[in-house]
Design a protein around this motif. Structure first.
Motif, PDB file in Angstrom:
ATOM      1  N   ILE A  18       0.845  -1.195   0.000  1.00  0.00           N
ATOM      2  CA  ILE A  18       0.000   0.000   0.000  1.00  0.00           C
ATOM      3  C   ILE A  18       0.880   1.243   0.000  1.00  0.00           C
ATOM      4  O   ILE A  18       0.633   2.200  -0.748  1.00  0.00           O
ATOM      5  N   ALA A  19       1.925   1.244   0.827  1.00  0.00           N
ATOM      6  CA  ALA A  19       2.813   2.406   0.943  1.00  0.00           C
ATOM      7  C   ALA A  19       3.546   2.703  -0.366  1.00  0.00           C
ATOM      8  O   ALA A  19       3.755   3.868  -0.708  1.00  0.00           O
ATOM      9  N   VAL A  20       3.915   1.678  -1.104  1.00  0.00           N
ATOM     10  CA  VAL A  20       4.628   1.871  -2.370  1.00  0.00           C
ATOM     11  C   VAL A  20       3.675   2.374  -3.459  1.00  0.00           C
ATOM     12  O   VAL A  20       4.032   3.240  -4.264  1.00  0.00           O
ATOM     13  N   LEU A  21       2.446   1.873  -3.489  1.00  0.00           N
ATOM     14  CA  LEU A  21       1.509   2.255  -4.544  1.00  0.00           C
ATOM     15  C   LEU A  21       0.806   3.588  -4.268  1.00  0.00           C
ATOM     16  O   LEU A  21       0.396   4.270  -5.200  1.00  0.00           O
ATOM     17  N   SER A  22       0.667   3.964  -3.016  1.00  0.00           N
ATOM     18  CA  SER A  22      -0.095   5.165  -2.657  1.00  0.00           C
ATOM     19  C   SER A  22       0.469   6.474  -3.196  1.00  0.00           C
ATOM     20  O   SER A  22      -0.303   7.342  -3.603  1.00  0.00           O
ATOM     21  N   PRO A  23       1.769   6.693  -3.203  1.00  0.00           N
ATOM     22  CA  PRO A  23       2.271   7.969  -3.713  1.00  0.00           C
ATOM     23  C   PRO A  23       2.059   8.178  -5.213  1.00  0.00           C
ATOM     24  O   PRO A  23       2.188   9.289  -5.707  1.00  0.00           O
ATOM     25  N   LEU A  58      -1.605  -0.466  10.035  1.00  0.00           N
ATOM     26  CA  LEU A  58      -0.155  -0.294  10.049  1.00  0.00           C
ATOM     27  C   LEU A  58       0.263   0.746   9.015  1.00  0.00           C
ATOM     28  O   LEU A  58       1.089   1.627   9.294  1.00  0.00           O
ATOM     29  N   TYR A  59      -0.300   0.669   7.828  1.00  0.00           N
ATOM     30  CA  TYR A  59      -0.021   1.663   6.779  1.00  0.00           C
ATOM     31  C   TYR A  59      -0.380   3.071   7.258  1.00  0.00           C
ATOM     32  O   TYR A  59       0.414   4.009   7.105  1.00  0.00           O
ATOM     33  N   LEU A  60      -1.554   3.228   7.854  1.00  0.00           N
ATOM     34  CA  LEU A  60      -1.968   4.545   8.358  1.00  0.00           C
ATOM     35  C   LEU A  60      -1.016   5.036   9.449  1.00  0.00           C
ATOM     36  O   LEU A  60      -0.657   6.218   9.484  1.00  0.00           O
ATOM     37  N   LEU A  61      -0.590   4.132  10.310  1.00  0.00           N
ATOM     38  CA  LEU A  61       0.360   4.493  11.366  1.00  0.00           C
ATOM     39  C   LEU A  61       1.681   4.977  10.764  1.00  0.00           C
ATOM     40  O   LEU A  61       2.256   5.971  11.221  1.00  0.00           O
ATOM     41  N   LEU A  62       2.159   4.298   9.726  1.00  0.00           N
ATOM     42  CA  LEU A  62       3.400   4.720   9.065  1.00  0.00           C
ATOM     43  C   LEU A  62       3.282   6.149   8.541  1.00  0.00           C
ATOM     44  O   LEU A  62       4.202   6.955   8.681  1.00  0.00           O
ATOM     45  N   GLY A  63       2.138   6.454   7.941  1.00  0.00           N
ATOM     46  CA  GLY A  63       1.925   7.810   7.436  1.00  0.00           C
ATOM     47  C   GLY A  63       1.770   8.829   8.546  1.00  0.00           C
ATOM     48  O   GLY A  63       2.278   9.949   8.451  1.00  0.00           O
ATOM     49  N   GLY A  66       4.966  10.098  10.064  1.00  0.00           N
ATOM     50  CA  GLY A  66       5.786  10.961   9.217  1.00  0.00           C
ATOM     51  C   GLY A  66       6.423  10.344   8.001  1.00  0.00           C
ATOM     52  O   GLY A  66       7.091  11.044   7.244  1.00  0.00           O
ATOM     53  N   LEU A  67       6.247   9.047   7.779  1.00  0.00           N
ATOM     54  CA  LEU A  67       6.791   8.461   6.556  1.00  0.00           C
ATOM     55  C   LEU A  67       5.917   8.893   5.376  1.00  0.00           C
ATOM     56  O   LEU A  67       4.686   8.856   5.466  1.00  0.00           O
ATOM     57  N   PRO A  68       6.513   9.286   4.264  1.00  0.00           N
ATOM     58  CA  PRO A  68       5.748   9.833   3.132  1.00  0.00           C
ATOM     59  C   PRO A  68       5.039   8.758   2.305  1.00  0.00           C
ATOM     60  O   PRO A  68       5.381   8.510   1.156  1.00  0.00           O
ATOM     61  N   VAL A  69       4.036   8.134   2.895  1.00  0.00           N
ATOM     62  CA  VAL A  69       3.372   6.998   2.255  1.00  0.00           C
ATOM     63  C   VAL A  69       1.949   7.303   1.789  1.00  0.00           C
ATOM     64  O   VAL A  69       1.332   6.464   1.139  1.00  0.00           O
ATOM     65  N   PHE A  70       1.434   8.474   2.121  1.00  0.00           N
ATOM     66  CA  PHE A  70       0.086   8.818   1.677  1.00  0.00           C
ATOM     67  C   PHE A  70       0.139   9.326   0.236  1.00  0.00           C
ATOM     68  O   PHE A  70       1.214   9.478  -0.348  1.00  0.00           O
ATOM     69  N   ALA A  71      -1.020   9.602  -0.323  1.00  0.00           N
ATOM     70  CA  ALA A  71      -1.118  10.063  -1.711  1.00  0.00           C
ATOM     71  C   ALA A  71      -0.169  11.225  -1.958  1.00  0.00           C
ATOM     72  O   ALA A  71      -0.070  12.147  -1.159  1.00  0.00           O
ATOM     73  N   GLY A  72       0.555  11.138  -3.072  1.00  0.00           N
ATOM     74  CA  GLY A  72       1.473  12.195  -3.440  1.00  0.00           C
ATOM     75  C   GLY A  72       2.707  12.281  -2.564  1.00  0.00           C
ATOM     76  O   GLY A  72       3.427  13.273  -2.593  1.00  0.00           O
ATOM     77  N   GLY A  73       2.973  11.275  -1.748  1.00  0.00           N
ATOM     78  CA  GLY A  73       4.129  11.284  -0.868  1.00  0.00           C
ATOM     79  C   GLY A  73       3.939  12.140   0.367  1.00  0.00           C
ATOM     80  O   GLY A  73       4.901  12.523   1.027  1.00  0.00           O
ATOM     81  N   SER A  74       2.691  12.416   0.721  1.00  0.00           N
ATOM     82  CA  SER A  74       2.423  13.222   1.914  1.00  0.00           C
ATOM     83  C   SER A  74       2.456  12.343   3.163  1.00  0.00           C
ATOM     84  O   SER A  74       2.456  11.122   3.081  1.00  0.00           O
ATOM     85  N   ALA A  75       2.501  13.004   4.329  1.00  0.00           N
ATOM     86  CA  ALA A  75       2.578  12.276   5.596  1.00  0.00           C
ATOM     87  C   ALA A  75       2.167  13.198   6.725  1.00  0.00           C
ATOM     88  O   ALA A  75       2.037  14.408   6.549  1.00  0.00           O
ATOM     89  N   GLY A  76       1.975  12.599   7.891  1.00  0.00           N
ATOM     90  CA  GLY A  76       1.728  13.362   9.097  1.00  0.00           C
ATOM     91  C   GLY A  76       0.272  13.426   9.503  1.00  0.00           C
ATOM     92  O   GLY A  76      -0.634  13.092   8.739  1.00  0.00           O
ATOM     93  N   VAL A  77       0.085  13.870  10.744  1.00  0.00           N
ATOM     94  CA  VAL A  77      -1.260  13.973  11.313  1.00  0.00           C
ATOM     95  C   VAL A  77      -2.096  14.988  10.551  1.00  0.00           C
ATOM     96  O   VAL A  77      -3.314  14.828  10.413  1.00  0.00           O
ATOM     97  N   GLY A  78      -1.456  16.029  10.006  1.00  0.00           N
ATOM     98  CA  GLY A  78      -2.184  17.053   9.255  1.00  0.00           C
ATOM     99  C   GLY A  78      -2.939  16.497   8.067  1.00  0.00           C
ATOM    100  O   GLY A  78      -3.993  17.010   7.704  1.00  0.00           O
ATOM    101  N   VAL A  79      -2.416  15.441   7.459  1.00  0.00           N
ATOM    102  CA  VAL A  79      -3.096  14.825   6.315  1.00  0.00           C
ATOM    103  C   VAL A  79      -4.424  14.229   6.771  1.00  0.00           C
ATOM    104  O   VAL A  79      -5.433  14.320   6.072  1.00  0.00           O
ATOM    105  N   LEU A  80      -4.418  13.634   7.958  1.00  0.00           N
ATOM    106  CA  LEU A  80      -5.640  13.040   8.486  1.00  0.00           C
ATOM    107  C   LEU A  80      -6.729  14.092   8.697  1.00  0.00           C
ATOM    108  O   LEU A  80      -7.909  13.802   8.546  1.00  0.00           O
ATOM    109  N   PHE A  81      -6.328  15.311   9.022  1.00  0.00           N
ATOM    110  CA  PHE A  81      -7.303  16.369   9.255  1.00  0.00           C
ATOM    111  C   PHE A  81      -7.534  17.244   8.031  1.00  0.00           C
ATOM    112  O   PHE A  81      -8.298  18.202   8.091  1.00  0.00           O
ATOM    113  N   GLY A  82      -6.887  16.905   6.911  1.00  0.00           N
ATOM    114  CA  GLY A  82      -7.073  17.645   5.664  1.00  0.00           C
ATOM    115  C   GLY A  82      -8.225  17.063   4.855  1.00  0.00           C
ATOM    116  O   GLY A  82      -8.983  16.204   5.334  1.00  0.00           O
TER     117      GLY A  82
END
Length: 180
Positions: A18-23, A58-63, A66-82
């Motif tokens: 998931i982490a490899v395909l998401s960005p 686990l994937y969500l925890l990685l993001g 701070g690991l850049p695994v979310f869409a577009g290589g984003s990461a962090g708690v801020g993404v969850l609230f975006g």
């Protein structure tokens, strides 16, 4: 919930997929088109509800750490609230729904149906998040969070269902507890 070492490794391996395909994204307005939803569907189709959802968590925890695994290589708690936060939360319910259906009937037909219903759950959570968190009207949230993603979501659900069931059958002897 206790997991065997094999289940833990399977969850970690698929979290990595998931982490490899998401960005990998195609910019598409407020919410990008990604392979993230395909990877989530594939994961729970192969692993089932319990291990597959653990893999998503686990994937969500990685993001979130701070690991850049979310869409577009984003990461962090801020993404969850975006704007995409509801979709990320929706992945958990996608995992539970798709995994449960596939566990009950691990066939191509039910793999596809489970993935379509799971994808719709993800979109529904995303739309609700856009409505509440983004202050949009229901129509605007539907137009931004569901409408543009219906056809791509169905295509990715079809692919995840077919490929996932094929892998599930091929890997069933390696992944404890999977029915063919």
């Amino acid at each position: 919930m206790n997991f065997t070492l094999r289940e833990q490794l399977s969850a970690a391996f698929f979290a990595a997929i998931i982490a490899v395909l998401s960005p990998l994204t195609i910019p598409f307005g407020l919410i990008p088109l990604t392979l993230q939803t395909f990877a989530v569907g594939l994961t729970v189709t192969v692993l089932g509800a319990r291990i597959g959802t653990a893999s998503i968590l686990l994937y969500l925890l990685l993001g979130l750490i701070g690991l850049p695994v979310f869409a577009g290589g984003s990461a962090g708690v801020g993404v969850l609230f975006g704007p995409t936060g509801g979709f990320l939360i929706g992945f958990i319910f996608n995992g539970l729904i798709t995994g449960w259906i596939v566990e009950k009937a691990p066939t191509y037909f039910w793999g596809i149906i489970g993935n379509i219903l799971g994808a719709m759950a993800t979109l529904l959570f995303g739309m609700i998040w856009l409505k509440i968190g983004g202050g949009m009207s229901w129509l605007s949230a539907f137009n931004a969070g569901i409408l543009p993603f219906l056809l791509p979501g169905i295509i990715k659900a079809l692919a995840a269902g077919v490929i996932g069931i094929l892998l599930r059958h091929r890997l069933s002897s390696y992944l404890i507890g999977l029915s063919r």
